[in-house]
Write an enzyme that holds these catalytic residues in place. Structure first.
Site, PDB file in Angstrom:
ATOM      1  N   GLU A   1     -17.587 -58.697  54.571  1.00  0.00           N
ATOM      2  CA  GLU A   1     -17.636 -57.304  54.130  1.00  0.00           C
ATOM      3  C   GLU A   1     -16.573 -56.949  53.087  1.00  0.00           C
ATOM      4  OE1 GLU A   1     -19.522 -55.037  57.932  1.00  0.00           O
ATOM      5  OE2 GLU A   1     -17.411 -55.526  58.148  1.00  0.00           O
ATOM      6  N   VAL A   2     -16.453 -57.767  52.066  1.00  0.00           N
ATOM      7  CA  VAL A   2     -15.522 -57.439  50.984  1.00  0.00           C
ATOM      8  C   VAL A   2     -16.201 -56.442  50.053  1.00  0.00           C
ATOM      9  CG1 VAL A   2     -14.100 -58.339  49.129  1.00  0.00           C
ATOM     10  CG2 VAL A   2     -14.586 -59.766  51.130  1.00  0.00           C
TER      11      VAL A   2
END
Lengths: 560, 560
Positions: free
Chosen positions: B356-357
């Site tokens: 989840e960057v």
């Protein structure tokens, strides 16, 4: 610290500002919900909080009994002393004339705490006044007076209640106003509270049949109820699957009907007395439910011929149905049981159940058919249910007891006495509440508060929004709604998770039933809910998280 | 009772029949699920149970070390002696040459138990053989041998494992075969087991950042894992919201980044050692996750300039984003941290996160844009992520450590080393597993095992049905799937409910990952699941109910 009366208010304001800055350090980082500090749950009817701050010294703080006195009051004061000063308190308190003074040993911890201001004024005591006679042997009841007034100003604090029960609620509130700012260091803001409950019946149902709950769990739940001002423990003690109540009159009910070994899955007479007394000390009523004529399969194991034999083509097929309402032995048995229960349980009310009666087994049994033909009921099984409930109600009425029933009794057209309380639990609550109150019965609501049905996330907000008086009806009808109950049915709950699953989700119901109707926005309550959860944890209860992240100053530790 | 070798088998059969009749008394009434008696969870690869029954005498039962010996083995034997004879055992066991013999004090209870047959043969000992060298300082690893063979026949019982880890699994199984038939009275059926795990990586993820978990909770979870033959504790120790790991190299990470007060919301170096050693004794690996470059907000509090400054119109707007991959200070810091962690944690693997960057903050920052232009990345932020992960991976590789990453690293097209293990967690697991293994990477699955997402009812059945090798792929691809993990993310979980929420629901995942592929029907496992839950409760863990009603012989009691 000595008490100083003449400190200027402006200085207090400075202290308060400093405190506010300090408290910001407690606020969890990024997405956690901010917690309030020293704000009560449920919200009082009238609540004003000032900016003046005083400290409390655990070594010297006094509860002064300035009104009527009784053991119930002293027990409550001792309890709340320990709760308020729990991180400092340790030594057993002693009575000293009418002034109660406690000397906890100082805590030798080496933990380094957030610094706190030691410069402010000290609140030395709380004057506690019970106006009515304070009766030691009294029990809480549906019409008890729970109102109180609580004032904290510079140098003095006063709690006044008409009855001991109101004073208990006020002590709970006072304990919530006091907050910890360091190990053994407590503070309280100036406060003015006038308070009373919106509804008289604020209940929690626990089901001890589907899974057995330990005595410890039940007492922990009573603690949680007191911390949330709930006042009725609806003890759904027996059901289809097990009969954990130890009857003295009919011991086989338990010996045969409890989970095995019965020794480990039974509430003895002594256990029941313990629960009732523990509840009484906290102003909580214990309303037992012995559900009939359905939900009674476990009764049949120890009481032959009580249940209807279900038949296939007129022949017993090995299955049992509801209580058999057609034989006299049923009523002889019920008279004996009710006689025992009326002596064991102290509350005026008794929950008679009456939900989910399946007529199929009655329909299949030739003896029942014959009885109905003979008595002119034909094939109207609601009539048969009415006949049963009527006789049961008469038995209970002879003991001068009131009773509560589940809504189906009314839905099936059974006529009951006008003083009956009807518990609405099925969907379509608004129509049902309108109907029940239109018939002139008092009602309590649980439809929207089945907390056993879990879902992911902050579901307390949904419970918070449900209102028992939201239905089409006259103001007279609305007044017939005397409260509600959260239900924690036992299918997926036992001593491993009953407290964490019920609290603080149940706190949402508690505030709905106590606070003013306008107090209904969960977003406005959220920060206070966070504090309430941490309060429960601080008092030793495993109250589970209800927002997406966060922490309590003192986390749950069962070893402490 | 003396051991008698010449009793006819037919007599044993009679005893078994009598036992069966007796056990029927334990079956809960009406709708509860029947429980098995003395059947193992997870189900062994080959499991034959006979009808011969022998009793075990807690006073005289011996574990005989007949193969290699080491403290790890002796610790395990002492542990399992206490577990097996927990209602009788009390006195501390003592070593006696190579034969371990314990003398618990007899229990003075006055409880009257179900009668049991005292006539059967007695099993006097279990021969325990570790074939390989038993190394005291060894740690469990991904390629440890967990296979074992266990035989119980009249008068003798043997447990053989190639490694100490296999023998530990076998001791767990043996402890599950023994069942209580009365206070201090135990029996075991003739049994033949050949066993080994289907998957080598059988993990539990706990999140100690969103809510802090007490050391006690973490150790309890390790107990539960051992009782279910799980072997990887994936410690998601830090995240956005708090940094509870006490770093010696960068102490400000914790002092600034932990929930406050940090003293009460931190895992000290000593705590971490305790967890690792407690796990090692149970054959459980501890794989720590320090998730970057996203999920790292809490890191920035104690490590200035680590995070990307998010900008509005090119000016810092007060918010922080992922780790800044463009400055050298980032890699200097990471080198120092990885150096510390490689010494603190014992496992070969390290979880590098990478999920989840969000690219938004990187996109907003002019320095990052400049860096990307200079290095020819243009606007390809996946390239920037790859650049970061590559440098991080190189730092870790220099320490000779392996690593695990979340699937996004691959999904975003980042190239990683061929020995990377990819954790698949998003929906669409079948396509993802096919893709990851097609690229030649090893994979572990957690998509279908997010146990933090609760729902009402027996949801363990859903977890039970999910299979990590159910996707379109060659047999080579299937072999690259080395296991899976259940995840208990911390949004709504802390020490108040982490054990009851994880267990026995996690047992479903445990059996899926250990037992043969064909063992996949929850209906067939249901009665064994009930026994497993009661087993966990009997061993002191608050494992919550998973069927609609029922009970355990010994219910949960934290005071015991």
């Amino acid at each position: 610290m000595a008490f100083t009366e003449n400190v200027a208010a402006s200085r207090f304001n400075l202290v308060y500002l400093a405190l506010t800055v300090l408290l910001l350090q407690y606020v969890p980082h990024c997405a956690s919900i901010t917690q309030t500090v020293g704000q009560p749950w449920p919200l009082p009817q009238s609540y004003k909080s000032g900016t003046n701050v005083q400290s409390l010294d655990a070594d010297t703080f006094l509860f002064r009994v300035v009104g009527n006195d009784c053991d119930l009051l002293r027990e409550a004061i001792v309890r709340y002393y320990k709760i308020i000063f729990r991180t400092a308190a340790d030594a057993a308190p002693s009575h000293e004339d009418e002034v109660l003074r406690f000397q906890p040993k100082s805590d030798p911890t080496v933990l380094e705490w957030d610094q706190y201001n030691t410069d402010e004024s000290v609140l030395g005591s709380l004057d506690v006044k019970v106006e009515d006679k304070c009766v030691d042997i009294g029990y809480p009841s549906l019409d008890m007076d729970e109102s109180y007034a609580l004032t904290v100003t510079t140098g003095s604090a006063t709690l006044v209640g008409k009855s001991i029960w109101g004073v208990m609620r006020g002590l709970e509130t006072f304990s919530q106003l006091v907050y910890e700012v360091g190990l053994g260091a407590y503070q309280v803001n100036d406060t003015e509270i006038q308070d009373f409950p919106r509804f008289a019946h604020r209940g929690v149902l626990l089901d001890t049949s589907r899974h057995y709950l330990s005595l410890r769990s039940i007492l922990q739940n009573l603690d949680a109820m007191a911390y949330n001002k709930m006042n009725v423990f609806h003890w759904h003690i027996v059901d289809e699957i097990s009969f954990p109540y130890e009857s003295r009159t009919f011991p086989q009910l338990n010996i045969q009907g409890a989970y095995q070994p019965a020794y480990t899955h039974t509430y003895t007479q002594e256990n029941v007395r313990t629960v009732i007394e523990y509840a009484r000390l906290r102003g909580i009523r214990v309303v037992p439910e012995f559900d009939t004529p359905g939900h009674s399969l476990s009764w049949g194991k120890g009481q032959p011929d009580l249940l209807t034999k279900c038949c296939t083509k007129g022949v017993f097929n090995g299955h049992y149905g509801p209580v058999d309402p057609t034989v006299n032995s049923t009523y002889t048995f019920l008279t004996g049981l009710v006689d025992e229960l009326s002596k064991v349980f102290a509350d005026h009310y008794f929950h008679l159940g009456g939900d989910e009666v399946s007529f199929g087994c009655w329909e299949s049994n030739p003896n029942i058919t014959q009885f109905m033909n003979k008595t002119g009921m034909g094939r109207n099984y609601a009539k048969l249910e009415e006949y049963y409930m009527q006789r049961l109600v008469d038995i209970v009425a002879k003991k001068n007891m009131g009773y509560i029933i589940w809504q189906e009794v009314i839905d099936n057209g059974v006529k009951v006495r006008p003083d009956t309380v009807v518990e609405v639990w099925r969907s379509g609550q608004e129509a049902e509440l309108a109907k029940v109150t239109n018939l002139g019965y008092r009602a309590i609501l649980s439809s929207c508060w089945y907390l056993n049905y879990i879902s992911y996330g902050s579901d307390w907000m949904t419970y918070y929004k449900c209102d028992p008086q939201r239905f089409n009806g006259t103001s007279q009808q609305k007044e017939l709604v005397i409260g509600g109950e959260l239900c924690m049915w036992g299918e997926y709950v036992d001593s491993t998770n009953v407290i964490s699953r019920t609290w603080p989700r149940g706190s949402a119901v508690a505030e709905r039933l106590w606070s003013a109707e306008e107090v209904k926005f969960p977003e406005a309550a959220e920060a206070r809910m966070e504090e309430q959860r941490c309060r429960l944890i601080g008092r030793g209860l495993p109250a589970e998280p209800v927002s997406g992240a966060g922490h309590c100053r003192h986390e749950y530790d069962p070893d402490q």
